[in-house]
Design a protein around this motif. Structure first.
Motif, PDB file in Angstrom:
ATOM      1  N   GLN A 115       1.034  -1.254  -0.095  1.00  0.00           N
ATOM      2  CA  GLN A 115      -0.198   0.018   0.003  1.00  0.00           C
ATOM      3  C   GLN A 115       0.804   1.331   0.126  1.00  0.00           C
ATOM      4  O   GLN A 115       2.119   1.333   0.206  1.00  0.00           O
ATOM      5  N   VAL A 116       0.340   2.303  -0.303  1.00  0.00           N
ATOM      6  CA  VAL A 116       0.973   3.900  -0.417  1.00  0.00           C
ATOM      7  C   VAL A 116       0.701   4.280   0.843  1.00  0.00           C
ATOM      8  O   VAL A 116      -0.392   4.586   0.868  1.00  0.00           O
ATOM      9  N   LEU A 117       1.337   4.450   1.882  1.00  0.00           N
ATOM     10  CA  LEU A 117       1.295   4.808   3.200  1.00  0.00           C
ATOM     11  C   LEU A 117       0.567   6.124   3.169  1.00  0.00           C
ATOM     12  O   LEU A 117      -0.165   6.284   3.825  1.00  0.00           O
ATOM     13  N   LYS A 118       0.960   7.022   2.468  1.00  0.00           N
ATOM     14  CA  LYS A 118       0.380   8.380   2.483  1.00  0.00           C
ATOM     15  C   LYS A 118      -0.902   8.818   1.636  1.00  0.00           C
ATOM     16  O   LYS A 118      -1.477   9.461   1.863  1.00  0.00           O
ATOM     17  N   ALA A 119      -1.064   7.505   1.026  1.00  0.00           N
ATOM     18  CA  ALA A 119      -2.512   7.668   0.262  1.00  0.00           C
ATOM     19  C   ALA A 119      -3.725   7.414   0.981  1.00  0.00           C
ATOM     20  O   ALA A 119      -3.461   6.508   2.014  1.00  0.00           O
ATOM     21  N   ARG A 120      -4.773   8.150   1.126  1.00  0.00           N
ATOM     22  CA  ARG A 120      -6.170   7.788   1.460  1.00  0.00           C
ATOM     23  C   ARG A 120      -7.009   7.306   0.647  1.00  0.00           C
ATOM     24  O   ARG A 120      -7.275   7.732  -0.686  1.00  0.00           O
ATOM     25  N   GLY A 121      -7.924   6.533   1.192  1.00  0.00           N
ATOM     26  CA  GLY A 121      -9.250   6.174   0.428  1.00  0.00           C
ATOM     27  C   GLY A 121      -8.961   5.755  -0.995  1.00  0.00           C
ATOM     28  O   GLY A 121      -8.055   4.748  -1.218  1.00  0.00           O
TER      29      GLY A 121
ATOM     30  N   ALA B  15       9.366 -20.103 -13.542  1.00  0.00           N
ATOM     31  CA  ALA B  15       9.844 -20.469 -12.235  1.00  0.00           C
ATOM     32  C   ALA B  15       9.697 -22.037 -12.007  1.00  0.00           C
ATOM     33  O   ALA B  15       8.596 -22.560 -12.425  1.00  0.00           O
ATOM     34  N   THR B  16      10.452 -22.810 -11.574  1.00  0.00           N
ATOM     35  CA  THR B  16      10.583 -24.115 -11.367  1.00  0.00           C
ATOM     36  C   THR B  16      10.134 -24.531 -10.053  1.00  0.00           C
ATOM     37  O   THR B  16       9.831 -25.800  -9.641  1.00  0.00           O
ATOM     38  N   SER B  17      10.096 -23.546  -8.935  1.00  0.00           N
ATOM     39  CA  SER B  17       9.495 -23.675  -7.750  1.00  0.00           C
ATOM     40  C   SER B  17       8.901 -22.475  -7.246  1.00  0.00           C
ATOM     41  O   SER B  17       8.967 -21.295  -7.927  1.00  0.00           O
ATOM     42  N   PRO B  18       8.108 -22.413  -6.287  1.00  0.00           N
ATOM     43  CA  PRO B  18       7.215 -21.330  -5.831  1.00  0.00           C
ATOM     44  C   PRO B  18       8.114 -20.022  -5.583  1.00  0.00           C
ATOM     45  O   PRO B  18       9.115 -20.290  -5.066  1.00  0.00           O
ATOM     46  N   THR B  19       7.818 -19.104  -6.145  1.00  0.00           N
ATOM     47  CA  THR B  19       8.683 -17.742  -6.122  1.00  0.00           C
ATOM     48  C   THR B  19       7.646 -16.693  -5.562  1.00  0.00           C
ATOM     49  O   THR B  19       6.677 -16.651  -6.065  1.00  0.00           O
ATOM     50  N   ALA B  20       8.507 -15.773  -5.026  1.00  0.00           N
ATOM     51  CA  ALA B  20       7.683 -14.558  -4.263  1.00  0.00           C
ATOM     52  C   ALA B  20       8.422 -13.427  -4.990  1.00  0.00           C
ATOM     53  O   ALA B  20       9.550 -13.177  -5.110  1.00  0.00           O
ATOM     54  N   ILE B  21       7.546 -12.156  -5.519  1.00  0.00           N
ATOM     55  CA  ILE B  21       7.839 -11.251  -6.001  1.00  0.00           C
ATOM     56  C   ILE B  21       7.302 -10.156  -5.015  1.00  0.00           C
ATOM     57  O   ILE B  21       6.071 -10.025  -4.753  1.00  0.00           O
ATOM     58  N   LEU B  22       8.147  -8.906  -4.559  1.00  0.00           N
ATOM     59  CA  LEU B  22       7.470  -8.105  -3.619  1.00  0.00           C
ATOM     60  C   LEU B  22       7.728  -6.774  -4.551  1.00  0.00           C
ATOM     61  O   LEU B  22       8.964  -6.377  -4.837  1.00  0.00           O
ATOM     62  N   LEU B  23       6.670  -6.112  -5.018  1.00  0.00           N
ATOM     63  CA  LEU B  23       6.826  -4.789  -5.691  1.00  0.00           C
ATOM     64  C   LEU B  23       7.164  -3.613  -4.829  1.00  0.00           C
ATOM     65  O   LEU B  23       6.949  -3.684  -3.655  1.00  0.00           O
ATOM     66  N   ARG B  24       7.490  -2.662  -5.316  1.00  0.00           N
ATOM     67  CA  ARG B  24       7.870  -1.520  -4.885  1.00  0.00           C
ATOM     68  C   ARG B  24       6.659  -0.576  -4.607  1.00  0.00           C
ATOM     69  O   ARG B  24       5.746  -0.976  -5.505  1.00  0.00           O
ATOM     70  N   PRO B  25       6.334   0.020  -3.694  1.00  0.00           N
ATOM     71  CA  PRO B  25       5.080   0.985  -3.455  1.00  0.00           C
ATOM     72  C   PRO B  25       4.943   1.666  -4.667  1.00  0.00           C
ATOM     73  O   PRO B  25       5.691   2.262  -5.289  1.00  0.00           O
ATOM     74  N   GLY B  26       3.507   1.872  -5.129  1.00  0.00           N
ATOM     75  CA  GLY B  26       3.172   2.726  -6.209  1.00  0.00           C
ATOM     76  C   GLY B  26       3.576   4.184  -5.804  1.00  0.00           C
ATOM     77  O   GLY B  26       3.553   4.548  -4.599  1.00  0.00           O
ATOM     78  N   SER B  27       2.765   5.146  -6.745  1.00  0.00           N
ATOM     79  CA  SER B  27       2.981   6.734  -6.350  1.00  0.00           C
ATOM     80  C   SER B  27       1.852   7.288  -6.484  1.00  0.00           C
ATOM     81  O   SER B  27       0.986   6.884  -7.323  1.00  0.00           O
ATOM     82  N   ILE B  28       1.796   8.294  -5.439  1.00  0.00           N
ATOM     83  CA  ILE B  28       0.671   9.204  -5.797  1.00  0.00           C
ATOM     84  C   ILE B  28       0.905  10.514  -6.131  1.00  0.00           C
ATOM     85  O   ILE B  28       0.090  11.567  -6.266  1.00  0.00           O
TER      86      ILE B  28
END
Length: 143
Positions: free
Chosen positions: A87-93, A118-131
């Protein structure tokens, strides 16, 4: 690939994803065949049972939280890939939901090949979006 959007992620993203990434299946916990308020450990198992390949979630602590290593393990054991969209922490609603959804929509095309190869379970963590306006340097400018 089959994707499940967790209940903590904007449900309206389902329509956008389905239109933009045809040939892939997208479901949402709230709209799908899942119990309301299902706990994460049960969700991983049930999602895989229903043919899901990737969980999309805003709950990034599932992967980053040291107090939730059991969730990371359960996701791996279920054979699910994991895509976290902070989540974008500064964003509201609505602004926060739009930023989070936009981040997912713009990054999905890069995440898909990672998961598909992928040959096994893989995780991707995106960077926060921008407002904020993401304009090039020296823009906006007068025409």
């Amino acid at each position: 690939m089959n994707f499940l959007i967790d209940e903590n992620f904007p449900a309206n993203s389902l329509g956008y994803l389905s239109q933009m990434y045809r040939g892939h299946f997208f479901d949402h916990v709230v709209m799908g065949n899942y119990k309301a308020g299902i706990d994460d450990l049960s969700l991983f198992t049930e999602a895989k049972r229903q043919g899901i390949d990737v969980l999309i979630t805003g709950d990034i602590r599932q992967i980053t939280g040291q107090d939730r290593l059991n969730e990371r393990k359960a996701c791996r054991q279920a054979g699910l890939h994991w895509l976290g969209v902070p989540q974008v922490l500064k964003a509201r609603g609505k602004e926060g939901k739009w930023a989070q959804t936009n981040s997912l929509l713009s990054n999905m095309r890069y995440a898909l090949p990672v998961f598909e190869s992928a040959t096994s379970p893989t995780a991707i963590l995106l960077r926060p979006g921008s407002i904020k306006l993401q304009a090039e340097k020296e823009f906006p400018q007068l025409l």
